[in-house]
Design an enzyme around this catalytic site. Structure first.
Site, PDB file in Angstrom:
ATOM      1  N   ARG A 112      -3.150 -36.454  18.854  1.00  0.00           N
ATOM      2  CA  ARG A 112      -2.966 -36.660  17.414  1.00  0.00           C
ATOM      3  C   ARG A 112      -1.803 -37.623  17.260  1.00  0.00           C
ATOM      4  O   ARG A 112      -0.679 -37.311  17.685  1.00  0.00           O
ATOM      5  CB  ARG A 112      -2.679 -35.332  16.718  1.00  0.00           C
ATOM      6  CG  ARG A 112      -2.198 -35.500  15.295  1.00  0.00           C
ATOM      7  CD  ARG A 112      -2.216 -34.202  14.514  1.00  0.00           C
ATOM      8  NE  ARG A 112      -3.570 -33.800  14.191  1.00  0.00           N
ATOM      9  CZ  ARG A 112      -3.893 -32.886  13.288  1.00  0.00           C
ATOM     10  NH1 ARG A 112      -2.935 -32.260  12.617  1.00  0.00           N
ATOM     11  NH2 ARG A 112      -5.146 -32.580  13.051  1.00  0.00           N
ATOM     12  N   HIS A 139     -10.441 -39.040  11.598  1.00  0.00           N
ATOM     13  CA  HIS A 139     -10.331 -37.662  12.093  1.00  0.00           C
ATOM     14  C   HIS A 139     -11.715 -37.197  12.533  1.00  0.00           C
ATOM     15  O   HIS A 139     -12.338 -36.334  11.913  1.00  0.00           O
ATOM     16  CB  HIS A 139      -9.772 -36.769  10.984  1.00  0.00           C
ATOM     17  CG  HIS A 139      -9.242 -35.450  11.456  1.00  0.00           C
ATOM     18  ND1 HIS A 139      -9.244 -35.053  12.787  1.00  0.00           N
ATOM     19  CD2 HIS A 139      -8.693 -34.408  10.769  1.00  0.00           C
ATOM     20  CE1 HIS A 139      -8.710 -33.841  12.883  1.00  0.00           C
ATOM     21  NE2 HIS A 139      -8.373 -33.425  11.678  1.00  0.00           N
ATOM     22  N   GLN A 142     -12.656 -33.447  13.030  1.00  0.00           N
ATOM     23  CA  GLN A 142     -12.876 -32.778  11.753  1.00  0.00           C
ATOM     24  C   GLN A 142     -14.299 -33.049  11.258  1.00  0.00           C
ATOM     25  O   GLN A 142     -14.999 -32.148  10.793  1.00  0.00           O
ATOM     26  CB  GLN A 142     -11.856 -33.289  10.721  1.00  0.00           C
ATOM     27  CG  GLN A 142     -12.012 -32.678   9.342  1.00  0.00           C
ATOM     28  CD  GLN A 142     -11.674 -31.201   9.309  1.00  0.00           C
ATOM     29  OE1 GLN A 142     -10.622 -30.797   9.776  1.00  0.00           O
ATOM     30  NE2 GLN A 142     -12.563 -30.384   8.771  1.00  0.00           N
ATOM     31  N   ASP A 230      -9.506 -33.601   0.051  1.00  0.00           N
ATOM     32  CA  ASP A 230      -8.421 -33.494   1.035  1.00  0.00           C
ATOM     33  C   ASP A 230      -7.109 -33.740   0.291  1.00  0.00           C
ATOM     34  O   ASP A 230      -7.104 -34.173  -0.877  1.00  0.00           O
ATOM     35  CB  ASP A 230      -8.644 -34.543   2.154  1.00  0.00           C
ATOM     36  CG  ASP A 230      -7.592 -34.464   3.273  1.00  0.00           C
ATOM     37  OD1 ASP A 230      -6.914 -33.426   3.398  1.00  0.00           O
ATOM     38  OD2 ASP A 230      -7.459 -35.452   4.030  1.00  0.00           O
ATOM     39  N   CYS A 270     -10.768 -29.835   4.374  1.00  0.00           N
ATOM     40  CA  CYS A 270     -10.464 -29.777   5.813  1.00  0.00           C
ATOM     41  C   CYS A 270      -9.278 -28.870   6.101  1.00  0.00           C
ATOM     42  O   CYS A 270      -9.101 -28.435   7.234  1.00  0.00           O
ATOM     43  CB  CYS A 270     -10.190 -31.177   6.328  1.00  0.00           C
ATOM     44  SG  CYS A 270      -8.838 -31.990   5.458  1.00  0.00           S
TER      45      CYS A 270
HETATM   46  N1   CP Z   1      -7.833 -29.982   9.439  1.00  0.00           N
HETATM   47  C1   CP Z   1      -6.880 -30.167  10.384  1.00  0.00           C
HETATM   48  O1   CP Z   1      -6.933 -31.080  11.214  1.00  0.00           O
HETATM   49  O2   CP Z   1      -5.901 -29.230  10.337  1.00  0.00           O
HETATM   50  P1   CP Z   1      -4.547 -29.254  11.186  1.00  0.00           P
HETATM   51  O3   CP Z   1      -3.733 -30.415  10.678  1.00  0.00           O
HETATM   52  O4   CP Z   1      -3.925 -27.932  10.922  1.00  0.00           O
HETATM   53  O5   CP Z   1      -4.908 -29.454  12.622  1.00  0.00           O
HETATM   54  N1  NVA Z   2      -5.505 -36.437   5.561  1.00  0.00           N
HETATM   55  C1  NVA Z   2      -4.720 -35.383   6.122  1.00  0.00           C
HETATM   56  C2  NVA Z   2      -5.564 -34.498   6.975  1.00  0.00           C
HETATM   57  C3  NVA Z   2      -4.867 -33.351   7.632  1.00  0.00           C
HETATM   58  C4  NVA Z   2      -5.756 -32.546   8.481  1.00  0.00           C
HETATM   59  C5  NVA Z   2      -3.567 -35.955   6.917  1.00  0.00           C
HETATM   60  O1  NVA Z   2      -3.750 -36.930   7.640  1.00  0.00           O
HETATM   61  O2  NVA Z   2      -2.457 -35.424   6.808  1.00  0.00           O
END
Ligand code: CP
Ligand code: NVA
Length: 317
Positions: A112, A139, A142, A230, A270
């Protein structure tokens, strides 16, 4: 099941940086395997036996972190968490050299990252598969859980309202690749990357799905069988929070907007969510919400993906 395992053998050893690193047929097969293995755990039991997967997180995570670690452990593998602040990266070792070294120890790396290019650099430096566990651009893990959830509830259409961010990007790509009627409403200043729009249009044409990008939330939600939103401020975009909030107000998933969707439309997010900001708390907790099933599906979808990428599945053909 043999036919499904056969179809998945082409994924073995591959990176997963974007959802369309998979072909539509491969994406469909991963989702089918995820649904099947959710119902019958024995299908994937032991698929990651003896495998060691690195989990590198430059940003916070609850679901991705725990669903990956729990899934890997349930399938017989082991996960090693890598905190970038504890690596020699902090003392000037290059990303390329880090990747080359990790490659000698691990069977795969899920990361990540703040900047998508970090994934691209790691993938170039490593022979072993690199998997995107969220970047500023996309993502895809997801999206696997999202389309799995849409399939479970039998929704043929999905409307996303809000920021045209990483989650929206991967959701729209995955939905059009699977022939769904995919719609998205964002403010003009927060729309999807034009290159992503093109890819969605191409996939929708090829799969018999549909794709609509509008600035009008009601147009997107009208008659949709699933509605999705989101957060307005993604991780790493905090400096832009005030502007985001000022632009995204009309894109909140409210009971009024939800009433335009199809009867019984499912409600998705999500997570993490900001209750009563981008989504009305009463919608998140309504009987039509599948938000927590969606969160559970993160693990099932990733288990299917990892089993295919690391070859556990192809050994069962
Ligand atoms: N939806 C998602 O990726 O959640 P986290 O940021 O908790 O991993
Ligand atoms: N769009 C959000 C998703 C988190 C799972 C972010 O990038 O923070």
């Amino acid at each position: 099941m043999k036919e499904l395992f056969n179809r998945l053998s082409s994924i073995e050893g591959r990176d997963f940086l974007e959802v369309d690193d998979l072909l539509s047929e491969e994406l469909d097969a991963v989702v089918r395997l995820a649904v099947a293995a959710k119902a019958d755990f024995s299908l994937l039991e032991g698929c990651l036996k003896g495998r060691c997967i690195g989990l590198l997180f430059e940003k916070p995570s609850t679901r991705t972190r725990v669903s990956l670690a729990a899934g890997i452990s349930r399938l017989g593998g082991s996960a090693i968490f890598l905190d970038p602040n504890e690596l020699q990266l902090t003392r000037g070792e290059t990303l390329e050299d880090t990747g080359r070294v990790l490659d000698r120890y691990l069977d795969a790396l899920a990361a990540r990252v703040m900047d998508h290019h970090t994934l691209v650099t790691l993938a170039a430096a490593m022979e072993r598969p690199v998997l995107n566990a969220l970047s500023d651009r996309s993502h895809p893990m997801q999206a696997l859980a999202d389309v799995m959830t849409l399939r479970e509830v039998g929704a043929g259409s999905v409307a996303y309202v809000g920021d045209g961010n990483n989650v929206a990007t991967s959701l729209m790509l995955a939905s059009t690749m699977l022939g769904l009627d995919a719609r998205i409403a964002t403010p003009p200043s927060r729309c999807l990357d034009p290159a992503v729009v093109k890819r969605c249009e191409t996939y929708a044409k090829a799969t018999g799905g549909a794709f609509l990008h509008t600035f009008e939330p009601s147009e997107a939600v009208q008659g949709a069988e699933a509605v999705y939103t989101d957060v307005w401020v993604s991780m790493g975009a905090e400096a832009d929070a005030e502007e985001a909030r000022s632009q995204l107000g009309p894109y909140a998933l409210t009971p009024e907007l939800y009433r335009l969707a199809a009867d019984g439309a499912v409600i998705m997010h999500c997570l993490p969510m900001h209750r009563d900001e981008e989504i009305a708390s009463e919608l998140a907790d309504s009987p039509h919400s599948v938000i927590f099933d969606q969160a559970e599906n993160r693990m099932h979808a990733q288990n299917a993906l990892l089993s295919a990428v690391l070859g556990g599945v192809s050994q069962r053909r």
